[in-house]
Design a protein around this motif. Structure first.
Motif, PDB file in Angstrom:
ATOM      1  N   ASP A  55      -5.968   4.795   0.872  1.00  0.00           N
ATOM      2  CA  ASP A  55      -5.795   4.176   2.193  1.00  0.00           C
ATOM      3  C   ASP A  55      -7.006   3.310   2.547  1.00  0.00           C
ATOM      4  N   ASP A  56      -6.790   2.365   3.442  1.00  0.00           N
ATOM      5  CA  ASP A  56      -7.894   1.547   3.983  1.00  0.00           C
ATOM      6  C   ASP A  56      -8.738   0.899   2.899  1.00  0.00           C
ATOM      7  N   GLU A  98      -1.242  -3.136   5.401  1.00  0.00           N
ATOM      8  CA  GLU A  98      -0.922  -2.641   6.733  1.00  0.00           C
ATOM      9  C   GLU A  98      -1.634  -3.455   7.792  1.00  0.00           C
TER      10      GLU A  98
HETATM   11 CA    CA Z   1      -4.858   2.646   6.690  1.00  0.00          CA
END
Ligand code: CA
Ligand code: C2E
Ligand code: CA
Length: 727
Positions: free
Chosen positions: A317-318, A374
């Protein structure tokens, strides 16, 4: 009048301003001086960095949008230089962008005072400057703002009670395929409904749960809620022609805290719950933040590998916010990489953000990972991501995180709108109810031969019917949509295969299975337009069950890509005006792909070239219209004599060429002789004053292992036959 500095603050803190707009910079400088600062203002990044080094300011104020240099670049350079100065971000761009810049600056380890949107109110500026000096010399963590009388801080104990009272619930944010817009999954995001304080965001309570040793409990609670929600999604129903099929396979992404990673018991319980609910592990994606993945690689590796072996998917993620290195990524068994929203949200304004997003996507592709972006907040960004080859998109533009009750209505509404766009795009193609075309029939015949199946179609799925643009082994031109296998294919993005329809609960009682044409085997590949609309399928059908190997899937996909290309060509003007054959560009393009295809499938290609030798002379003596007529006559003779399903085009001004592939590519020399006879015959029947056709007819045979281009093969060594007609 000068305001004096609070105690403990450097006598005259230094403020360096970088702003390309003189008036803004000067106002800021004067205000700052008025508030006890030693302030300097520069308009260019080079001056800024040189003063940063020589003058060592305590605070820097930075404009984000400048013509010469991207503010985001400056932020990165500041971070690279290990600047100790505190940072004020100023800019006129939308607040969400400022927000992202702030996050990015923090992620780079910079000490941010705050963000000042332009045009700024003087009071806001004064407040910001006061805040900037408040913590100078006191370490770098600013406390709460005075004057914002806040209720008592939330604690871990509050979170524990919230868990007990079931105040923590979930919202689900959809994720779609960038290419087609098809729903692919949901990310579960936690919300705390505090009886007095309203909704509290996870950024606040997750750290409390982590610090209070409650995170495993929270994660389990979240996983249980999300799994039971997923298992209850309507899968098999449909609504007004909208298929709920995509929900059946939708992924569920769960956020896993770093602190939970070592807890085997937790994952065993999630796995058990998953089994009880009959959710396959491949549908569950565990998201870990980049920082987590890095902390303790070896122990993480064991746990992650175990989860991966159990069938769970793992996402990082990220990504891009700072802690990772590619080497680590290769070591860890991830299946997906999520581009951090700070880059995606600023992709429209910042070239750097865009190039970071692109490089993360490329990295993902090179490591064979799915990529998700995202923070997609507008259509332009979604377009860009599609161009980059990003797989999935998530963000407010697609949907905000949705309460469980809002998911189905959202899906229904979205699918209804997509279906009308799809129908519109299909109608725009202008192919429905048009006569068969060789360029499509060529592909279906090749498919028929390659897979040895009785039936192959290019099916266009219209509102109520499936209409066959090309068909081999079918008598009818269309069939009702509601019983069509193709209708199921177009709801997804992947090849759809039914190996034995009688053993398939969805199709065993289909009228086309129980009655004629007694379908047993079906494999269909969706056909998608550049705009993402899936207008139909390329499909193969058999009356006996069969297996479809991964290689066959790949072949079908390759052939479908050719059909997709043809579908878009139909929208362009590809005909030569005089002959009505493909023009030079279209012919070259199609011949190129036909040659590539034959090479790929090990098929021979044959070429016949017919060159008009006296065109220049006729043009000169009798005028252009006479020359045009002659080339048109020649083209007509070629079309009527040779196999019309082959690829024919005006390769040059004086030349008509035929590329022959598939089962029809035999007896080329005989075909050439026939053509020569036809031309001679035509010449004999011309009135005395009319020009005759003088031409050269040559044929060549090209073996798939020969790496030659079409131009090369038409030249001598592969030519097997030449006739010259000279009247
Ligand atoms: Ca994220
Ligand atoms: P995340 O995993 O990166 O989740 C995505 C966050 O981005 C969500 O914020 C989502 O609402 C937000 N977002 C999505 N699209 C957009 C967009 O287009 N623009 C903007 N500005 N934001 C967008 P949310 O729900 O506040 O979650 C924040 C973070 O809290 C999550 O970041 C995740 O790290 C953490 N979190 C949320 N739920 C859980 C959970 O159940 N367990 C754990 N361990 N962490 C959670
Ligand atoms: Ca996440």
């Amino acid at each position: 009048m000068r305001t004096s500095m609070p105690p403990g603050i450097p006598e005259q803190p230094r403020l360096l301003i970088l702003d390309d707009e003189n008036p803004t910079g000067e106002t800021l400088q004067r205000m700052a001086e008025h508030n006890g600062f030693d302030a300097r203002h520069v308009t260019r990044p080079d001056a800024f960095f040189s003063l940063l080094a020589s003058w060592t300011p305590d605070v820097v104020a930075l404009d984000l949008v400048m013509p010469d240099m991207d503010g985001v670049d400056v932020i990165r350079s500041l971070a690279q230089r290990g600047t100790a100065a505190r940072l004020i971000i100023i800019s006129g761009v939308g607040s969400r962008v400022l927000d992202a810049a702030e996050r990015s600056a923090r992620a780079h380890g910079l000490d941010i005072v705050g963000v000042l949107p332009k045009p700024f109110a003087l009071t806001a500026l004064r407040e910001m400057l006061a805040r900037a000096v408040r913590h100078l010399g006191h370490g770098d963590h600013p406390g709460p703002e005075p004057g914002t009388a806040s209720p008592p801080e939330l604690t871990g104990e509050d979170v524990r009670q919230a868990l007990e009272a079931r105040q923590i619930t979930l919202v689900y944010q959809p994720k779609i395929s960038c290419r087609t817009g098809t729903l692919v999954g949901f990310e579960a995001l936690a919300r705390w409904h505090h009886p007095q304080r309203g909704v509290i965001p996870p950024d606040v309570f997750i750290p409390l749960a982590e610090a209070g040793g409650l995170i495993d409990r929270l994660t389990l609670d979240v996983a249980e809620q999300a799994l039971s929600w997923l298992s209850q999604l309507p899968a098999d129903s449909s609504f007004n022609g909208i298929s709920f099929q995509p929900l059946l396979g939708a992924f569920l992404s769960l956020n896993i805290s770093a602190y939970s990673l070592g807890n085997r018991e937790l994952f065993a319980r999630i796995d058990q719950r998953r089994q009880e609910l009959g959710v396959s592990p491949e549908r569950i994606v565990l998201e870990l933040t980049e920082s987590v993945a890095m902390q303790d690689v070896t122990s993480a590796l064991d746990n992650l590998t175990r989860l991966r072996l159990q069938g769970f998917q793992l996402a990082i993620d990220d990504f891009g916010t700072g802690f990772s290195s590619m080497v680590q990524l290769v070591k860890l068994p991830f299946s997906e990489i999520k581009v951090d929203k700070s880059f995606v949200m600023t992709a429209q304004q910042s070239a750097e953000s865009r190039s970071i997003a692109q490089s993360v996507v490329s990295l993902g592709q090179s490591l064979d990972l799915r990529t998700t972006a995202e923070g997609v907040e507008d259509e332009a960004t979604l377009e860009q991501l599609r161009g980059m080859g990003c797989d999935y998109a998530q963000g407010f533009w697609i949907a905000r995180p949705l309460a469980p009750a809002a998911v189905i209505p959202w899906f229904r509404e979205r699918e209804t709108a997509r279906e009308s766009r799809r129908i519109e795009a299909l109608e725009q193609l202008g192919l429905l109810d048009t006569p068969p075309e060789a360029r499509f029939d060529r592909v279906t015949r090749l498919v028929q031969e390659l897979f040895s199946v009785p039936t192959v179609t290019i099916s266009l799925v219209a509102r109520n019917r499936v209409w066959f643009k090309s068909r081999q082994g079918v008598d009818t031109t269309q069939s009702p949509r509601d019983i069509a296998f193709c209708d199921a294919t177009i709801t997804g993005d992947e090849i759809f295969v039914i190996e034995d329809a009688r053993a398939d609960p969805h199709f065993e009682h289909n009228p086309q299975v129980e009655g004629p044409p007694f379908i047993r085997f079906y494999a269909g590949c969706p056909l998608c337009l550049p705009g993402g609309e899936t207008v139909g399928t390329l499909c193969v059908v058999d009356t006996v069950p069969r297996v479809f190997s991964p290689e066959e899937r790949e072949q079908l996909a390759d052939l479908a890509a050719i059909v997709e290309e043809e579908l878009t060509l139909a929208q362009e003007d590809t005909r030569d005006l005089q002959t009505g054959l493909l023009n030079r560009e279209a012919f070259q393009a199609q011949a190129g792909s036909a040659v590539a295809l034959s090479r790929k499938f090990g098929r021979e290609v044959r070429v016949i070239c017919v060159r008009l030798l006296n065109l220049a002379m006729v043009n000169q003596r009798l005028g252009r219209p006479a020359g045009d007529r002659l080339i048109r006559e020649l083209a007509d003779l070629v079309v009527t004599t040779l196999d019309t399903e082959q690829l024919m085009g005006r390769r040059r001004g004086t030349e008509v060429a035929v590329v022959m592939t598939g089962p029809g590519a035999t007896d080329v020399d005989t075909q050439c002789q026939r053509l020569a006879a036809t031309v001679r015959d035509w010449n004999e029947h011309q009135p005395v004053a009319m020009p005759r056709i003088n031409c050269e007819i040559a044929s060549a045979c090209w073996h798939p292992e020969t790496r030659a281009s079409l131009d090369q093969m038409i030249r001598s060594e592969w030519v097997s036959h030449t006739t010259i007609i000279h009247d």
